[in-house]
Design a protein around this motif. Structure first.
Motif, mmCIF file in Angstrom:
data_model
loop_
_atom_site.group_PDB
_atom_site.id
_atom_site.type_symbol
_atom_site.label_atom_id
_atom_site.label_comp_id
_atom_site.label_asym_id
_atom_site.label_seq_id
_atom_site.Cartn_x
_atom_site.Cartn_y
_atom_site.Cartn_z
ATOM 1 N N LEU A 81 35.374 44.994 50.274
ATOM 2 C CA LEU A 81 36.264 44.045 50.945
ATOM 3 C C LEU A 81 37.623 43.970 50.256
ATOM 4 O O LEU A 81 38.309 42.949 50.312
ATOM 5 C CB LEU A 81 35.592 42.666 51.023
ATOM 6 N N THR A 82 38.024 45.074 49.653
ATOM 7 C CA THR A 82 39.334 45.152 49.018
ATOM 8 C C THR A 82 40.401 44.805 50.059
ATOM 9 O O THR A 82 40.353 45.283 51.196
ATOM 10 C CB THR A 82 39.570 46.567 48.458
ATOM 11 N N GLY A 83 41.346 43.955 49.674
ATOM 12 C CA GLY A 83 42.405 43.544 50.587
ATOM 13 C C GLY A 83 42.082 42.300 51.396
ATOM 14 O O GLY A 83 42.932 41.782 52.104
ATOM 15 N N LYS A 84 40.853 41.823 51.289
ATOM 16 C CA LYS A 84 40.437 40.590 51.975
ATOM 17 C C LYS A 84 40.522 39.424 50.996
ATOM 18 O O LYS A 84 40.471 39.604 49.787
ATOM 19 C CB LYS A 84 38.987 40.697 52.478
ATOM 20 N N VAL A 85 40.634 38.226 51.534
ATOM 21 C CA VAL A 85 40.625 37.012 50.725
ATOM 22 C C VAL A 85 39.332 36.262 51.037
ATOM 23 O O VAL A 85 38.945 36.140 52.192
ATOM 24 C CB VAL A 85 41.857 36.135 51.032
ATOM 25 N N TYR A 86 38.664 35.779 49.996
ATOM 26 C CA TYR A 86 37.405 35.073 50.220
ATOM 27 C C TYR A 86 37.436 33.649 49.689
ATOM 28 O O TYR A 86 38.246 33.293 48.840
ATOM 29 C CB TYR A 86 36.228 35.825 49.589
ATOM 30 N N GLY A 87 36.513 32.860 50.226
ATOM 31 C CA GLY A 87 36.264 31.511 49.752
ATOM 32 C C GLY A 87 34.802 31.182 49.963
ATOM 33 O O GLY A 87 34.175 31.696 50.881
ATOM 34 N N VAL A 88 34.262 30.339 49.086
ATOM 35 C CA VAL A 88 32.866 29.920 49.207
ATOM 36 C C VAL A 88 32.783 28.416 49.014
ATOM 37 O O VAL A 88 33.399 27.853 48.103
ATOM 38 C CB VAL A 88 31.959 30.626 48.169
ATOM 39 N N CYS A 89 32.031 27.782 49.897
ATOM 40 C CA CYS A 89 31.795 26.350 49.799
ATOM 41 C C CYS A 89 30.365 26.075 50.248
ATOM 42 O O CYS A 89 29.704 26.959 50.789
ATOM 43 C CB CYS A 89 32.806 25.571 50.652
ATOM 44 N N GLY A 90 29.905 24.867 50.023
ATOM 45 C CA GLY A 90 28.565 24.545 50.476
ATOM 46 C C GLY A 90 28.067 23.240 49.895
ATOM 47 O O GLY A 90 28.715 22.632 49.042
ATOM 48 N N SER A 91 26.900 22.865 50.388
ATOM 49 C CA SER A 91 26.333 21.591 49.964
ATOM 50 C C SER A 91 25.086 21.795 49.124
ATOM 51 O O SER A 91 24.454 22.846 49.146
ATOM 52 C CB SER A 91 25.995 20.733 51.183
#
Length: 150
Positions: A81-91
Protein backbone atom coordinates in the motif's frame (compact mmCIF):
# COMPACT_ATOMS: atom_id res chain seq x y z
CA UNK A 1 -11.16 14.05 -5.53
CA UNK A 2 -9.49 11.78 -3.00
CA UNK A 3 -11.07 8.40 -2.30
CA UNK A 4 -11.29 6.47 0.97
CA UNK A 5 -12.12 2.91 1.89
CA UNK A 6 -13.41 2.37 5.43
CA UNK A 7 -13.64 -1.20 6.70
CA UNK A 8 -15.20 -2.03 10.06
CA UNK A 9 -15.92 -4.94 12.38
CA UNK A 10 -18.77 -4.47 14.83
CA UNK A 11 -20.47 -6.86 17.23
CA UNK A 12 -22.58 -4.46 19.28
CA UNK A 13 -22.92 -1.61 16.78
CA UNK A 14 -20.30 0.60 18.42
CA UNK A 15 -17.78 0.25 15.59
CA UNK A 16 -20.44 0.58 12.94
CA UNK A 17 -21.27 3.92 14.58
CA UNK A 18 -17.57 4.85 14.65
CA UNK A 19 -17.29 3.96 10.96
CA UNK A 20 -20.31 6.15 10.21
CA UNK A 21 -18.74 9.10 12.08
CA UNK A 22 -15.51 8.61 10.11
CA UNK A 23 -17.42 8.29 6.84
CA UNK A 24 -19.37 11.51 7.49
CA UNK A 25 -16.20 13.41 8.42
CA UNK A 26 -14.51 12.20 5.22
CA UNK A 27 -17.51 13.26 3.14
CA UNK A 28 -17.45 16.68 4.83
CA UNK A 29 -13.80 16.93 3.72
CA UNK A 30 -14.86 16.27 0.11
CA UNK A 31 -13.49 12.74 0.06
CA UNK A 32 -15.38 10.03 -1.83
CA UNK A 33 -15.96 7.18 0.67
CA UNK A 34 -16.90 3.53 0.46
CA UNK A 35 -17.63 1.77 3.78
CA UNK A 36 -17.79 -2.02 4.09
CA UNK A 37 -18.23 -4.53 6.89
CA UNK A 38 -14.94 -6.42 7.29
CA UNK A 39 -16.33 -9.87 6.46
CA UNK A 40 -17.46 -8.46 3.10
CA UNK A 41 -14.17 -6.67 2.36
CA UNK A 42 -10.88 -7.64 0.78
CA UNK A 43 -7.62 -5.84 1.63
CA UNK A 44 -6.98 -5.58 -2.13
CA UNK A 45 -9.87 -3.07 -2.15
CA UNK A 46 -7.46 -0.63 -0.49
CA UNK A 47 -5.41 -0.57 -3.70
CA UNK A 48 -8.13 1.54 -5.33
CA UNK A 49 -8.31 4.11 -2.51
CA UNK A 50 -6.07 6.99 -1.47
CA UNK A 51 -7.04 6.64 2.21
CA UNK A 52 -7.38 3.28 4.00
CA UNK A 53 -9.13 3.10 7.37
CA UNK A 54 -9.95 0.15 9.63
CA UNK A 55 -12.38 0.43 12.58
CA UNK A 56 -12.36 -2.71 14.72
CA UNK A 57 -13.26 -3.85 18.16
CA UNK A 58 -11.04 -5.94 20.43
CA UNK A 59 -12.51 -9.17 21.76
CA UNK A 60 -12.06 -10.67 25.22
CA UNK A 61 -9.42 -10.67 27.96
CA UNK A 62 -6.49 -11.38 25.65
CA UNK A 63 -7.14 -8.62 23.12
CA UNK A 64 -8.14 -10.96 20.33
CA UNK A 65 -9.06 -10.09 16.77
CA UNK A 66 -12.75 -10.52 16.03
CA UNK A 67 -13.33 -13.86 14.28
CA UNK A 68 -14.75 -12.07 11.24
CA UNK A 69 -11.57 -9.96 10.94
CA UNK A 70 -8.94 -12.74 11.02
CA UNK A 71 -8.82 -13.44 7.27
CA UNK A 72 -8.80 -9.73 6.41
CA UNK A 73 -5.98 -9.13 8.92
CA UNK A 74 -3.88 -12.00 7.57
CA UNK A 75 -4.46 -10.97 3.93
CA UNK A 76 -3.62 -7.32 4.71
CA UNK A 77 -0.06 -8.43 5.54
CA UNK A 78 0.41 -9.34 1.85
CA UNK A 79 -0.63 -5.95 0.43
CA UNK A 80 1.71 -3.27 -0.89
CA UNK A 81 0.00 0.00 0.00
CA UNK A 82 2.92 2.31 -0.72
CA UNK A 83 1.57 5.78 -1.50
CA UNK A 84 -1.62 5.25 0.51
CA UNK A 85 -2.47 6.92 3.81
CA UNK A 86 -3.91 4.82 6.62
CA UNK A 87 -5.71 5.29 9.90
CA UNK A 88 -6.97 2.87 12.54
CA UNK A 89 -9.62 3.41 15.17
CA UNK A 90 -11.95 1.25 17.19
CA UNK A 91 -13.67 0.47 20.41
CA UNK A 92 -12.92 -1.67 23.39
CA UNK A 93 -13.74 -1.98 27.04
CA UNK A 94 -11.36 -0.52 29.62
CA UNK A 95 -12.45 -3.37 31.90
CA UNK A 96 -9.99 -5.58 29.97
CA UNK A 97 -6.20 -5.40 30.35
CA UNK A 98 -5.70 -5.39 26.56
CA UNK A 99 -7.86 -2.32 25.88
CA UNK A 100 -8.23 -1.79 22.11
CA UNK A 101 -5.21 -4.01 21.33
CA UNK A 102 -6.59 -4.82 17.87
CA UNK A 103 -6.39 -1.13 16.94
CA UNK A 104 -2.63 -1.25 17.61
CA UNK A 105 -2.33 -4.61 15.83
CA UNK A 106 -3.92 -3.24 12.65
CA UNK A 107 -1.70 -0.14 12.80
CA UNK A 108 1.38 -2.37 12.96
CA UNK A 109 0.22 -4.35 9.92
CA UNK A 110 -0.44 -1.15 7.96
CA UNK A 111 3.16 -0.09 8.73
CA UNK A 112 4.35 -3.33 7.09
CA UNK A 113 2.34 -2.59 3.93
CA UNK A 114 4.31 0.57 3.20
CA UNK A 115 1.31 2.85 3.76
CA UNK A 116 1.88 6.23 5.41
CA UNK A 117 0.41 6.85 8.87
CA UNK A 118 -2.14 9.64 8.59
CA UNK A 119 -2.96 10.12 12.28
CA UNK A 120 -2.49 8.54 15.67
CA UNK A 121 -4.91 5.72 16.43
CA UNK A 122 -8.18 6.56 18.17
CA UNK A 123 -9.44 4.23 20.90
CA UNK A 124 -13.01 4.52 22.13
CA UNK A 125 -14.28 3.06 25.41
CA UNK A 126 -17.44 1.23 24.33
CA UNK A 127 -19.77 3.61 22.43
CA UNK A 128 -18.55 6.93 21.03
CA UNK A 129 -19.48 9.97 23.09
CA UNK A 130 -19.00 13.69 22.34
CA UNK A 131 -15.24 13.66 23.13
CA UNK A 132 -14.75 10.59 20.97
CA UNK A 133 -16.63 12.15 18.06
CA UNK A 134 -14.37 15.21 18.27
CA UNK A 135 -11.30 12.93 18.37
CA UNK A 136 -12.56 10.98 15.35
CA UNK A 137 -13.21 14.18 13.39
CA UNK A 138 -9.66 15.39 14.22
CA UNK A 139 -8.34 11.94 13.21
CA UNK A 140 -10.02 12.28 9.80
CA UNK A 141 -8.82 15.86 9.38
CA UNK A 142 -5.21 14.78 9.99
CA UNK A 143 -5.50 11.84 7.60
CA UNK A 144 -6.96 14.03 4.83
CA UNK A 145 -4.22 16.64 5.37
CA UNK A 146 -1.53 13.93 5.19
CA UNK A 147 -3.03 12.52 1.99
CA UNK A 148 -3.13 15.98 0.41
CA UNK A 149 0.53 16.57 1.32
CA UNK A 150 1.76 13.46 -0.52
Amino acid sequence: MATAKVVYASMTGNNEEIAEIVEEALENANVSVETTEISQADPADFEDADICIVCSYTYGDDGDLPDEAVDFYEDLKEEDLTGKVYGVCGSGDTFYDEFCKVVDDFAAIFEQTGATKGADVVKVDLAPEADDIANLEKFVSEIVAKQQSL
